[in-house]
Design a protein around this motif. Structure first.
Motif, PDB file in Angstrom:
ATOM      1  N   ALA A 180      28.687 -41.818  20.616  1.00 34.81           N
ATOM      2  CA  ALA A 180      29.148 -40.367  19.603  1.00 34.81           C
ATOM      3  C   ALA A 180      27.920 -39.147  19.925  1.00 34.81           C
ATOM      4  CB  ALA A 180      28.212 -40.517  18.040  1.00 34.81           C
ATOM      5  N   SER A 181      27.354 -39.919  20.714  1.00 34.84           N
ATOM      6  CA  SER A 181      26.464 -38.646  21.938  1.00 34.84           C
ATOM      7  C   SER A 181      26.279 -38.946  22.994  1.00 34.84           C
ATOM      8  CB  SER A 181      24.497 -38.682  20.872  1.00 34.84           C
ATOM      9  OG  SER A 181      24.092 -39.737  20.647  1.00 34.84           O
ATOM     10  N   VAL A 182      25.641 -38.221  24.461  1.00 32.40           N
ATOM     11  CA  VAL A 182      25.107 -38.194  25.311  1.00 32.40           C
ATOM     12  C   VAL A 182      23.815 -39.352  25.207  1.00 32.40           C
ATOM     13  CG1 VAL A 182      23.468 -37.455  27.214  1.00 32.40           C
ATOM     14  CG2 VAL A 182      25.303 -36.237  26.255  1.00 32.40           C
ATOM     15  N   ALA A 183      22.651 -39.311  23.912  1.00 31.09           N
ATOM     16  CA  ALA A 183      21.544 -40.561  23.930  1.00 31.09           C
ATOM     17  C   ALA A 183      22.583 -41.564  24.156  1.00 31.09           C
ATOM     18  CB  ALA A 183      21.207 -39.920  22.896  1.00 31.09           C
ATOM     19  N   GLU A 184      23.679 -41.931  22.959  1.00 30.30           N
ATOM     20  CA  GLU A 184      24.223 -43.332  22.824  1.00 30.30           C
ATOM     21  C   GLU A 184      24.772 -43.343  24.539  1.00 30.30           C
ATOM     22  OE1 GLU A 184      25.079 -44.057  17.894  1.00 30.30           O
ATOM     23  OE2 GLU A 184      27.310 -43.731  18.749  1.00 30.30           O
ATOM     24  N   ALA A 185      24.970 -43.259  25.100  1.00 30.05           N
ATOM     25  CA  ALA A 185      26.348 -43.591  26.465  1.00 30.05           C
ATOM     26  C   ALA A 185      24.727 -43.920  27.043  1.00 30.05           C
ATOM     27  CB  ALA A 185      26.231 -41.711  26.814  1.00 30.05           C
ATOM     28  N   GLU A 186      23.398 -43.474  26.979  1.00 35.00           N
ATOM     29  CA  GLU A 186      22.509 -43.364  28.131  1.00 35.00           C
ATOM     30  C   GLU A 186      22.079 -44.920  27.500  1.00 35.00           C
ATOM     31  OE1 GLU A 186      20.880 -39.037  29.359  1.00 35.00           O
ATOM     32  OE2 GLU A 186      19.801 -40.138  27.173  1.00 35.00           O
ATOM     33  N   ALA A 187      21.596 -45.265  26.270  1.00 31.88           N
ATOM     34  CA  ALA A 187      21.324 -46.584  25.403  1.00 31.88           C
ATOM     35  C   ALA A 187      21.814 -47.593  26.079  1.00 31.88           C
ATOM     36  CB  ALA A 187      21.303 -46.408  23.994  1.00 31.88           C
ATOM     37  N   ALA A 188      23.377 -47.342  26.173  1.00 29.36           N
ATOM     38  CA  ALA A 188      24.729 -48.523  26.373  1.00 29.36           C
ATOM     39  C   ALA A 188      24.781 -48.507  27.904  1.00 29.36           C
ATOM     40  CB  ALA A 188      26.260 -47.774  25.591  1.00 29.36           C
ATOM     41  N   LEU A 205      32.828 -46.928  28.266  1.00 29.83           N
ATOM     42  CA  LEU A 205      31.933 -46.426  27.184  1.00 29.83           C
ATOM     43  C   LEU A 205      32.921 -46.146  26.531  1.00 29.83           C
ATOM     44  CD1 LEU A 205      28.832 -43.610  28.041  1.00 29.83           C
ATOM     45  CD2 LEU A 205      29.226 -47.079  27.184  1.00 29.83           C
ATOM     46  N   GLY A 206      33.873 -45.854  25.315  1.00 27.74           N
ATOM     47  CA  GLY A 206      34.943 -45.891  24.408  1.00 27.74           C
ATOM     48  C   GLY A 206      34.153 -44.501  23.082  1.00 27.74           C
ATOM     49  N   LEU A 207      35.493 -43.531  23.925  1.00 24.49           N
ATOM     50  CA  LEU A 207      35.043 -42.247  23.031  1.00 24.49           C
ATOM     51  C   LEU A 207      36.163 -42.145  22.188  1.00 24.49           C
ATOM     52  CD1 LEU A 207      33.911 -40.571  25.865  1.00 24.49           C
ATOM     53  CD2 LEU A 207      32.388 -41.138  24.621  1.00 24.49           C
ATOM     54  N   VAL A 208      36.263 -41.545  20.875  1.00 27.49           N
ATOM     55  CA  VAL A 208      36.910 -41.558  20.049  1.00 27.49           C
ATOM     56  C   VAL A 208      37.522 -40.260  19.689  1.00 27.49           C
ATOM     57  CG1 VAL A 208      37.683 -42.914  18.036  1.00 27.49           C
ATOM     58  CG2 VAL A 208      36.106 -44.123  19.485  1.00 27.49           C
ATOM     59  N   GLY A 209      38.862 -40.372  19.918  1.00 26.89           N
ATOM     60  CA  GLY A 209      39.688 -39.040  19.225  1.00 26.89           C
ATOM     61  C   GLY A 209      39.688 -38.747  17.754  1.00 26.89           C
ATOM     62  N   ALA A 210      40.496 -37.929  17.541  1.00 26.40           N
ATOM     63  CA  ALA A 210      40.878 -38.119  16.495  1.00 26.40           C
ATOM     64  C   ALA A 210      41.942 -39.228  16.103  1.00 26.40           C
ATOM     65  CB  ALA A 210      41.130 -36.288  15.575  1.00 26.40           C
ATOM     66  N   GLY A 251      34.090 -43.129  14.132  1.00 22.63           N
ATOM     67  CA  GLY A 251      33.333 -43.103  15.942  1.00 22.63           C
ATOM     68  C   GLY A 251      34.402 -41.994  15.770  1.00 22.63           C
ATOM     69  N   PRO A 252      35.013 -41.526  15.634  1.00 19.89           N
ATOM     70  CA  PRO A 252      36.249 -39.707  16.404  1.00 19.89           C
ATOM     71  C   PRO A 252      34.733 -39.118  16.567  1.00 19.89           C
ATOM     72  CG  PRO A 252      36.245 -40.301  13.889  1.00 19.89           C
ATOM     73  CD  PRO A 252      36.198 -41.364  14.191  1.00 19.89           C
ATOM     74  N   ILE A 253      35.222 -38.023  16.969  1.00 15.64           N
ATOM     75  CA  ILE A 253      33.805 -36.717  17.578  1.00 15.64           C
ATOM     76  C   ILE A 253      35.190 -35.773  18.170  1.00 15.64           C
ATOM     77  CG2 ILE A 253      31.772 -38.208  17.963  1.00 15.64           C
ATOM     78  CD1 ILE A 253      32.164 -38.450  20.882  1.00 15.64           C
ATOM     79  N   PRO A 254      34.441 -34.840  18.106  1.00 15.61           N
ATOM     80  CA  PRO A 254      34.745 -33.686  19.066  1.00 15.61           C
ATOM     81  C   PRO A 254      35.184 -34.326  20.005  1.00 15.61           C
ATOM     82  CG  PRO A 254      33.250 -32.712  17.646  1.00 15.61           C
ATOM     83  CD  PRO A 254      32.902 -34.612  17.465  1.00 15.61           C
ATOM     84  N   GLY A 314      24.213 -49.383  10.501  1.00 12.12           N
ATOM     85  CA  GLY A 314      23.627 -47.794   9.694  1.00 12.12           C
ATOM     86  C   GLY A 314      24.630 -46.785  10.706  1.00 12.12           C
ATOM     87  N   GLY A 315      25.770 -47.165  11.005  1.00  8.01           N
ATOM     88  CA  GLY A 315      26.368 -46.676  11.713  1.00  8.01           C
ATOM     89  C   GLY A 315      26.041 -45.913  12.962  1.00  8.01           C
ATOM     90  N   ARG A 316      24.338 -46.716  13.130  1.00  2.00           N
ATOM     91  CA  ARG A 316      24.064 -46.280  14.688  1.00  2.00           C
ATOM     92  C   ARG A 316      23.729 -47.240  15.706  1.00  2.00           C
ATOM     93  NH1 ARG A 316      21.411 -41.309  14.244  1.00  2.00           N
ATOM     94  NH2 ARG A 316      20.523 -40.325  12.151  1.00  2.00           N
ATOM     95  N   LEU A 317      24.315 -46.342  16.839  1.00  3.59           N
ATOM     96  CA  LEU A 317      23.905 -47.892  17.821  1.00  3.59           C
ATOM     97  C   LEU A 317      22.385 -49.037  18.107  1.00  3.59           C
ATOM     98  CD1 LEU A 317      25.831 -49.285  20.547  1.00  3.59           C
ATOM     99  CD2 LEU A 317      23.991 -47.744  22.075  1.00  3.59           C
TER     100      LEU A 317
END
Length: 224
Positions: free
Chosen positions: A11-19, A27-32, A38-41, A199-202
């Motif tokens: 969901a974010s750069v911070a989650e990407a760094e943690a993974a 890493l999977g980045l979910v579009g619409a 999990g969709p993100i802009p 709770g929706g967070r990594l």
């Protein structure tokens, strides 16, 4: 062979760094999407894709179904790999390969029964890998991933044996069942979203437990 691990719904750069720090290979980045988590802009997808260092791969999950629109989505977000989550017309898959030969292409197969194996020859000439998931693309509101449900791993294992391409396994994976998934299916890689979230967070603890369990299963297969 070490089973690759793809952490989806980043969901974010911070989650990407943690993974990445935990040992994720992709890493999977979910579009619409029509449904699911999990969709993100696209702007956030592009931001994350731009900061991920090699050799970690970035997968754009796109619900687009034509070659031109899939290619445009990838052009806007710049991932290393596009993950096509719908069972698109194989002619569009072939056209996408011609439009973007530089782009790694993964076709999702939603396993609703043994007939999933019939899709292998339809897509294998045009993609680099398959990803088996538990969606229901024919539902009134299509489910194209992120269900948190496991499907029939016997079908998945048969798919892996029949496929000429690498196969990722997704759907309901978590630290408790990852060892069994590796032993029974023998996939090239594993893909998960909800199984390492709270709770929706990594969740760093769940992520570490999942990767540890996967490595233990790999070790047991190698030395068993």
């Amino acid at each position: 062979m070490r089973t690759r691990i793809k952490i989806c719904c980043i969901a974010s750069v911070a989650e990407a760094e943690a993974a990445i720090a935990a040992g994720a290979d992709a890493l999977g980045l979910v579009g619409a999407m029509p449904s699911g988590p999990g969709p993100i802009p696209d702007a956030v997808i592009a931001e994350v894709a731009a900061m991920v260092p090699p050799p970690v791969s970035t997968f754009l999950l796109t619900s687009e179904v034509t070659a031109e629109r899939i290619a445009a989505h990838a052009q806007a977000t710049r991932p290393s790999t596009v993950q096509v989550v719908s069972h698109i017309d194989p002619a569009e898959s072939a056209k996408l390969a011609a439009l973007r030969p530089d782009l790694r292409r993964v076709q999702v197969i939603h396993v609703e029964g043994p007939d999933a194996l019939a899709l292998i020859p339809r897509y294998a000439p045009h993609v680099h890998a398959f990803l088996l998931d538990s969606g229901r693309p024919g539902a009134a509101i299509p489910e194209l991933g992120g269900t948190g449900r496991a499907h029939d791993w016997e079908v998945s294992a048969a798919f892996v044996r029949a496929s000429p391409l690498p196969v990722f396994l997704a759907g309901g994976l978590n630290p408790a069942n990852v060892g069994e998934a590796i032993r029974r299916v023998r996939p090239f890689g594993l893909d998960l979203c909800s199984g390492v979230r709270s709770g929706g967070r990594l969740d760093a603890a769940k992520l570490a437990a999942f990767i540890d369990a996967a490595r233990l299963a790999d070790h047991a297969l190698e030395h068993g």
